[in-house]
Design a protein around this motif. Structure first.
Motif, short mmCIF file in Angstrom:
data_model
loop_
_atom_site.label_atom_id
_atom_site.label_comp_id
_atom_site.label_asym_id
_atom_site.label_seq_id
_atom_site.Cartn_x
_atom_site.Cartn_y
_atom_site.Cartn_z
N MET A 1 0.96 -1.19 0.20
CA MET A 1 -0.01 0.09 -0.10
C MET A 1 0.93 1.32 0.09
N ASP A 2 0.96 2.11 -1.05
CA ASP A 2 1.52 3.34 -0.96
C ASP A 2 0.80 4.62 -0.35
N LEU A 3 1.76 4.72 0.81
CA LEU A 3 1.11 5.89 1.41
C LEU A 3 1.91 7.46 1.15
N LYS A 4 2.66 7.27 0.16
CA LYS A 4 3.69 8.20 -0.05
C LYS A 4 2.87 9.70 -0.32
N GLY A 5 3.03 10.73 0.33
CA GLY A 5 2.33 12.05 0.05
C GLY A 5 1.31 12.17 1.41
N ASN A 6 1.15 11.21 2.06
CA ASN A 6 0.06 11.46 3.04
C ASN A 6 0.82 11.25 4.39
N THR A 35 -3.41 21.87 12.51
CA THR A 35 -3.29 20.21 12.68
C THR A 35 -2.87 19.85 11.64
N SER A 36 -1.96 18.67 11.75
CA SER A 36 -1.48 17.81 10.44
C SER A 36 -2.85 16.88 10.06
N THR A 37 -3.92 17.41 9.72
CA THR A 37 -4.97 16.89 9.13
C THR A 37 -5.30 17.15 7.67
N PHE A 38 -4.64 17.62 6.68
CA PHE A 38 -4.92 17.93 5.36
C PHE A 38 -5.79 16.92 4.60
N ASN A 39 -5.30 15.45 4.59
CA ASN A 39 -6.06 14.53 4.06
C ASN A 39 -6.66 13.84 4.91
N SER A 40 -7.12 14.36 6.23
CA SER A 40 -7.79 13.42 7.17
C SER A 40 -9.26 13.31 6.93
N ASP A 47 -8.59 6.13 -0.38
CA ASP A 47 -7.42 5.87 -1.40
C ASP A 47 -6.63 4.76 -0.78
N TYR A 48 -6.71 4.95 0.71
CA TYR A 48 -5.72 3.95 1.30
C TYR A 48 -6.62 2.89 2.15
N ARG A 49 -7.98 2.81 1.77
CA ARG A 49 -8.85 1.90 2.81
C ARG A 49 -8.59 2.30 4.17
N MET A 50 -8.38 3.62 4.62
CA MET A 50 -8.34 3.76 5.84
C MET A 50 -9.19 4.77 6.51
N GLU A 51 -10.45 4.96 5.76
CA GLU A 51 -11.55 5.69 6.33
C GLU A 51 -11.84 5.56 7.87
N SER A 52 -11.73 4.28 8.29
CA SER A 52 -12.33 4.14 9.68
C SER A 52 -11.35 4.74 10.76
N LEU A 53 -10.16 5.62 10.32
CA LEU A 53 -9.19 5.91 11.03
C LEU A 53 -9.36 7.56 11.12
#
Length: 205
Positions: A1-6, A35-40, A47-53
């Motif tokens: 899983m590519d997390l580059k850029g997030n 806060t560091s939440t630009f993509n949160s 895109d990372y299947r991490m919506e639950s986080l």
């Protein structure tokens, strides 16, 4: 899983790094830290299947910034403020990503509202003092964020000041969805923001 850029995931995997960045800005004299939440949001994290986080990411990010601000305020009594960031997402509600299907939309207004509401609740729970809808390239996305903020305020009784920051995509002086800066202002002024500005704008001197 590519997390580059997030980099948002660092609030969970490397919290000391994120807090250190906040502290460096505060040490330099900053009164506000983001806060560091630009993509949160669930839209971006899908895109990372991490919506639950998403709730945890926003809450943890706000806590880290809150801790840093409180530490510096305790030193000299000068208030420091946490700006809870709501980024633009990686989808546009106004434009089609498919040139062969101009009516297609990769995200709906309702999906954006739900995503922004979840993020907003996490930021409030973590201790944000303000909310910033930022790097807006599509005003309809911004309107979804502002609508979500209002919904959360009505549900929780917590209404934080709001800052808005748009972005100009080229030398035309317009947002990606085609608005001039003046038109952008008129589109968001109903929210009575604390401030409206531009960031990451290109083609301006």
């Amino acid at each position: 899983m590519d997390l580059k850029g997030n980099n948002d995931l660092l609030v969970l995997t490397q919290p000391a790094v994120i807090r250190g960045i906040h502290e460096a800005y505060l040490e330099a004299g900053a009164d506000l830290v983001e806060t560091s939440t630009f993509n949160s949001t669930s839209v971006s994290m899908a895109d990372y299947r991490m919506e639950s986080l998403v709730p945890e990411l926003n809450r943890a990010a706000a806590v880290l910034a809150r801790e840093a601000c409180d530490t510096f305020e305790a030193r000299d009594g000068r208030p420091r403020y946490v700006v809870g960031v709501l980024g633009p997402t990686n989808r546009t509600a106004s434009l089609s990503p498919d040139v062969n299907d101009p009516g297609f939309r990769a995200v709906t207004f309702e999906q954006l509202v739900e995503a922004y509401a979840t993020a907003t609740r996490g930021l409030i729970e973590g201790g944000a003092d303000l909310l910033m809808v930022e790097t807006i390239f599509d005003t309809l996305n911004a309107k979804a964020a502002l609508f979500a903020i209002d919904e959360v305020a009505e549900a929780t009784g917590v209404r934080l000041p709001v800052m808005i920051s748009g972005t100009i995509t080229d030398r035309s002086g317009r947002t990606l969805s085609g608005q001039t800066v003046e038109a952008f202002w008129y589109s968001v002024m109903h929210a009575r923001p604390l401030s409206v500005g531009l960031n990451c704008a290109s083609g301006w001197s």
